[in-house]
Scaffold this active site. Sequence first.
Site, PDB file in Angstrom:
ATOM      1  N   CYS A   2      42.017  40.700  40.351  1.00 41.79           N
ATOM      2  CA  CYS A   2      41.378  40.470  41.634  1.00 41.79           C
ATOM      3  C   CYS A   2      39.993  41.104  41.711  1.00 41.79           C
ATOM      4  O   CYS A   2      39.734  42.117  41.072  1.00 41.79           O
ATOM      5  CB  CYS A   2      42.199  41.095  42.740  1.00 41.79           C
ATOM      6  SG  CYS A   2      43.809  40.385  42.868  1.00 41.79           S
ATOM      7  N   ARG A  27      36.811  38.742  34.901  1.00 38.78           N
ATOM      8  CA  ARG A  27      38.048  39.511  35.004  1.00 38.78           C
ATOM      9  C   ARG A  27      39.280  38.619  35.035  1.00 38.78           C
ATOM     10  O   ARG A  27      40.390  39.106  34.837  1.00 38.78           O
ATOM     11  CB  ARG A  27      38.028  40.369  36.270  1.00 38.78           C
ATOM     12  CG  ARG A  27      36.962  41.441  36.249  1.00 38.78           C
ATOM     13  CD  ARG A  27      36.775  42.037  37.621  1.00 38.78           C
ATOM     14  NE  ARG A  27      37.951  42.796  38.027  1.00 38.78           N
ATOM     15  CZ  ARG A  27      38.094  44.097  37.821  1.00 38.78           C
ATOM     16  NH1 ARG A  27      37.142  44.769  37.241  1.00 38.78           N
ATOM     17  NH2 ARG A  27      39.167  44.728  38.223  1.00 38.78           N
ATOM     18  N   TRP A  75      44.284  37.329  41.537  1.00 42.77           N
ATOM     19  CA  TRP A  75      45.136  37.151  40.370  1.00 42.77           C
ATOM     20  C   TRP A  75      46.527  37.523  40.858  1.00 42.77           C
ATOM     21  O   TRP A  75      46.848  38.691  41.074  1.00 42.77           O
ATOM     22  CB  TRP A  75      44.656  38.050  39.228  1.00 42.77           C
ATOM     23  CG  TRP A  75      45.401  37.839  37.967  1.00 42.77           C
ATOM     24  CD1 TRP A  75      45.205  36.854  37.055  1.00 42.77           C
ATOM     25  CD2 TRP A  75      46.471  38.643  37.459  1.00 42.77           C
ATOM     26  NE1 TRP A  75      46.095  36.989  36.017  1.00 42.77           N
ATOM     27  CE2 TRP A  75      46.876  38.063  36.239  1.00 42.77           C
ATOM     28  CE3 TRP A  75      47.136  39.787  37.918  1.00 42.77           C
ATOM     29  CZ2 TRP A  75      47.922  38.592  35.476  1.00 42.77           C
ATOM     30  CZ3 TRP A  75      48.159  40.307  37.157  1.00 42.77           C
ATOM     31  CH2 TRP A  75      48.536  39.709  35.956  1.00 42.77           C
ATOM     32  N   ASN A 100      43.009  44.268  46.681  1.00 35.66           N
ATOM     33  CA  ASN A 100      43.364  44.346  45.259  1.00 35.66           C
ATOM     34  C   ASN A 100      44.470  45.368  45.124  1.00 35.66           C
ATOM     35  O   ASN A 100      44.381  46.445  45.707  1.00 35.66           O
ATOM     36  CB  ASN A 100      42.187  44.863  44.425  1.00 35.66           C
ATOM     37  CG  ASN A 100      41.092  43.852  44.287  1.00 35.66           C
ATOM     38  OD1 ASN A 100      41.234  42.716  44.730  1.00 35.66           O
ATOM     39  ND2 ASN A 100      39.987  44.256  43.691  1.00 35.66           N
ATOM     40  N   GLY A 101      45.480  45.057  44.328  1.00 40.38           N
ATOM     41  CA  GLY A 101      46.546  46.034  44.088  1.00 40.38           C
ATOM     42  C   GLY A 101      47.890  45.500  44.539  1.00 40.38           C
ATOM     43  O   GLY A 101      48.081  44.284  44.714  1.00 40.38           O
ATOM     44  N   GLU A 484      44.322  51.381  11.232  1.00 38.26           N
ATOM     45  CA  GLU A 484      43.151  50.978  12.010  1.00 38.26           C
ATOM     46  C   GLU A 484      41.908  51.742  11.532  1.00 38.26           C
ATOM     47  O   GLU A 484      40.813  51.171  11.442  1.00 38.26           O
ATOM     48  CB  GLU A 484      43.427  51.215  13.509  1.00 38.26           C
ATOM     49  CG  GLU A 484      42.275  50.983  14.441  1.00 38.26           C
ATOM     50  CD  GLU A 484      41.696  49.561  14.422  1.00 38.26           C
ATOM     51  OE1 GLU A 484      42.297  48.662  13.829  1.00 38.26           O
ATOM     52  OE2 GLU A 484      40.607  49.385  14.987  1.00 38.26           O
ATOM     53  N   LYS A 488      38.575  49.956  10.050  1.00 36.83           N
ATOM     54  CA  LYS A 488      37.236  50.205  10.611  1.00 36.83           C
ATOM     55  C   LYS A 488      36.249  50.557   9.502  1.00 36.83           C
ATOM     56  O   LYS A 488      35.137  50.054   9.456  1.00 36.83           O
ATOM     57  CB  LYS A 488      37.363  51.372  11.585  1.00 36.83           C
ATOM     58  CG  LYS A 488      36.763  51.384  12.915  1.00 36.83           C
ATOM     59  CD  LYS A 488      36.919  50.275  13.881  1.00 36.83           C
ATOM     60  CE  LYS A 488      37.892  49.201  13.624  1.00 36.83           C
ATOM     61  NZ  LYS A 488      38.015  48.129  14.482  1.00 36.83           N
ATOM     62  N   GLU A 491      35.450  47.475   7.422  1.00 37.51           N
ATOM     63  CA  GLU A 491      34.667  46.476   8.159  1.00 37.51           C
ATOM     64  C   GLU A 491      33.181  46.806   8.190  1.00 37.51           C
ATOM     65  O   GLU A 491      32.353  45.919   8.004  1.00 37.51           O
ATOM     66  CB  GLU A 491      35.150  46.383   9.623  1.00 37.51           C
ATOM     67  CG  GLU A 491      36.450  45.645   9.814  1.00 37.51           C
ATOM     68  CD  GLU A 491      36.910  45.634  11.276  1.00 37.51           C
ATOM     69  OE1 GLU A 491      37.415  44.599  11.728  1.00 37.51           O
ATOM     70  OE2 GLU A 491      36.763  46.665  11.977  1.00 37.51           O
ATOM     71  N   HIS A 507      55.166  57.087  -4.153  1.00 32.24           N
ATOM     72  CA  HIS A 507      55.761  55.859  -4.693  1.00 32.24           C
ATOM     73  C   HIS A 507      54.704  54.920  -5.256  1.00 32.24           C
ATOM     74  O   HIS A 507      54.971  53.735  -5.433  1.00 32.24           O
ATOM     75  CB  HIS A 507      56.588  55.155  -3.615  1.00 32.24           C
ATOM     76  CG  HIS A 507      57.730  55.977  -3.131  1.00 32.24           C
ATOM     77  ND1 HIS A 507      58.840  56.257  -3.894  1.00 32.24           N
ATOM     78  CD2 HIS A 507      57.917  56.642  -1.964  1.00 32.24           C
ATOM     79  CE1 HIS A 507      59.671  57.031  -3.221  1.00 32.24           C
ATOM     80  NE2 HIS A 507      59.124  57.284  -2.036  1.00 32.24           N
ATOM     81  N   LYS A 606      33.199  37.899  15.788  1.00 36.60           N
ATOM     82  CA  LYS A 606      33.860  38.626  16.873  1.00 36.60           C
ATOM     83  C   LYS A 606      35.136  37.933  17.352  1.00 36.60           C
ATOM     84  O   LYS A 606      36.205  38.488  17.325  1.00 36.60           O
ATOM     85  CB  LYS A 606      32.881  38.805  18.031  1.00 36.60           C
ATOM     86  CG  LYS A 606      33.415  39.642  19.170  1.00 36.60           C
ATOM     87  CD  LYS A 606      33.567  41.089  18.763  1.00 36.60           C
ATOM     88  CE  LYS A 606      34.321  41.918  19.774  1.00 36.60           C
ATOM     89  NZ  LYS A 606      34.857  43.138  19.177  1.00 36.60           N
TER      90      LYS A 606
HETATM   91  N1  HGA Z   1      49.123  41.756  45.434  1.00 33.37           N
HETATM   92  C1  HGA Z   1      48.049  40.905  45.838  1.00 33.37           C
HETATM   93  C2  HGA Z   1      46.774  41.232  45.084  1.00 33.37           C
HETATM   94  C3  HGA Z   1      46.957  41.047  43.609  1.00 33.37           C
HETATM   95  C4  HGA Z   1      45.958  41.774  42.709  1.00 33.37           C
HETATM   96  O1  HGA Z   1      45.355  42.801  43.020  1.00 33.37           O
HETATM   97  N2  HGA Z   1      45.827  41.288  41.444  1.00 33.37           N
HETATM   98  O2  HGA Z   1      44.993  41.919  40.508  1.00 33.37           O
HETATM   99  C5  HGA Z   1      48.406  39.425  45.696  1.00 33.37           C
HETATM  100  O3  HGA Z   1      49.321  39.058  44.944  1.00 33.37           O
HETATM  101  O4  HGA Z   1      47.770  38.626  46.359  1.00 33.37           O
END
Ligand code: HGA
Length: 611
Positions: A2, A27, A75, A100-101, A484, A488, A491, A507, A606
């Site tokens: 988000c 993102r 998201w 967000n969250g 790793e 590195k 590379e 061994h 890349k």
């Molecule tokens: N929980 C909220 C926001 C999701 C979020 O922060 N995603 O990174 C939702 O589902 O809308």
Amino acid sequence: MCGIVGAVAERNITTILIEGLKRLEYRGYDSAGLAVYTQQGQLERRRRIGKVSELETAVTAEPLVGNLGIAHTRWATHGAPTEHNAHPHFSGQDLAVVHNGIIENHESLREDLKGLGYAFTSQTDTEVIVHLINHILKTVPDLGDALKAAVKQLHGAYGLAVISAAQPDRLLAARSGSPLVIGLGHGENFLASDQLALRQVTDRFMYLEEGDIAEILRDQVTIWDQDGQLAQREAVQYHEGAEAADKGTYRHFMLKEIHEQPAVVQRTLEGRLTNDHVMVQAFGPQAAELFAKVRNVQIVACGTSYHAGMVARYWLESLAGIPCQVEVASEFRYRKVVVQPDTLFVSISQSGETADTLAALRNAKELGFLGSLAICNVGISSLVRESDLTLLTLAGPEIGVASTKAFTTQLVSLMLLTLALGRVRGTLEAGVEAELVEELRRLPSRLGEALAMDSTIEKTAELFADKHHTLFLGRGAQFPVAMEGALKLKEISYIHAEAYPAGELKHGPLALVDSDMPVVTVAPNNELLEKLKSNLQEVRARGGELVVFADEHAGLTNGEGTHVIKVPHIIDALAPILYTIPLQLLSYYVAVLKGTDVDQPRNLAKSVTVE
Ligand code: HGA
């Protein structure tokens, strides 16, 4: 993931909001929306599933003009990616929120608010926030005070922005577990979840701290800390190169990206931890349901990502008690695979376009896996689109071909997976998750301490400049770290490097050891240390020169042919992440001494989108 953008200005802010959302597109997200307080004196919103360009088309068709607004790319974690679930969410006609969250106590709050007569129009956890604030506003009329009271009732993680048609001169924000930054303009101010969104309008920023509430007016910003006290947050000038695709003051992108690791690991953790556990929903809306059925894990990846997968195998089996297999994608995709029942398919890729990994995922869909999870750095990639669940590593753009910050953020993401799976399956020992969550929070500063070894390692690199072969040793979860480290060095310095589990030395590879072949070893202070010390004696007895990255309490000291570089102590489970840093620095400085093209080593690319 988000993204949030907000603005309060004298000019029309709609294009600023849309441009900000576009800058957050990297993102990854599934829908987008905005709400504007219009010249008609009301809040209006547009929401669309899919790209920000769809939202832009909708706004062009039906323009929104106003001086106050909030916008969001979503998201989904709670509720499918639909227009109804897209943010902003409204309560009545006058109040809008973007978030967000994850609000963990959303179910009980939803029941309470329904009981009070609030009608829900989405399946999101977010919608409880806007109704809760609306309800509090009935007795606490100031929007800032109402927000302060509301966040006291929220459990989980949030970065959120609120606007009200009844108080249209202000934008309110609150941060706990999800980052927010205020962009300072002249007679206008902005808000975003990432400063990149606001680089078009300002270069001065104020970062909110955990628990902060902010009131943003056109010409004034007021911040209260988690105790409700007025707080000062320093205004900082954007440091060009801190994020953008230029090297800033660093000589190479690789060195810049090595030094970014404390900050990007912090970002990988943001919004995914509570005080004592990892939030399962961070992996996607169906994660809790899917994880509950997982009895095995199959990890598939290539190159550096494969090494991250190998570390995860040690973690998943030792901490979460979940059987795990790891395989390189180019092998997995072409062999006949027998799938154990209830196996989660986990793919790991920085770009999400790695051809072999993508093909392996597509094959896996035919093979009867329980479901798929992508651990990936690019939200708009094929791997993310085609997987059931995703955890974005949020390392930011990685320009150096040799992967550094993408690897450490993959490791952090895989530790989150281990803890989330272990808890949902009930296989984690009590207290382990809380302890590791606490240690994860300290990890960024521990990585900072490891970076302070920079100049010591630069000197050590001189031992390698004229060598043609090296051996890297590790035991347990440090074996893939040694792999790793060897990759590195190969590379970017073109020195032949092999990694072995230290117990395998006798061994075969011991035959190669002589004074022309330095042996690099990673030696944290764990139950394998004494065994490892014996392996080191075997090398010294054959005249081999040792470079040992050892825990400060491991009791290893410099001696003839033995160079010990002390590494700050860390809890064993997180040691693979910390010990990666000195190995990255070692390869880097060896390559610089050899004068190779550090950022674009010969023959390599890349994003490996070919087979
Ligand atoms: N929980 C909220 C926001 C999701 C979020 O922060 N995603 O990174 C939702 O589902 O809308």
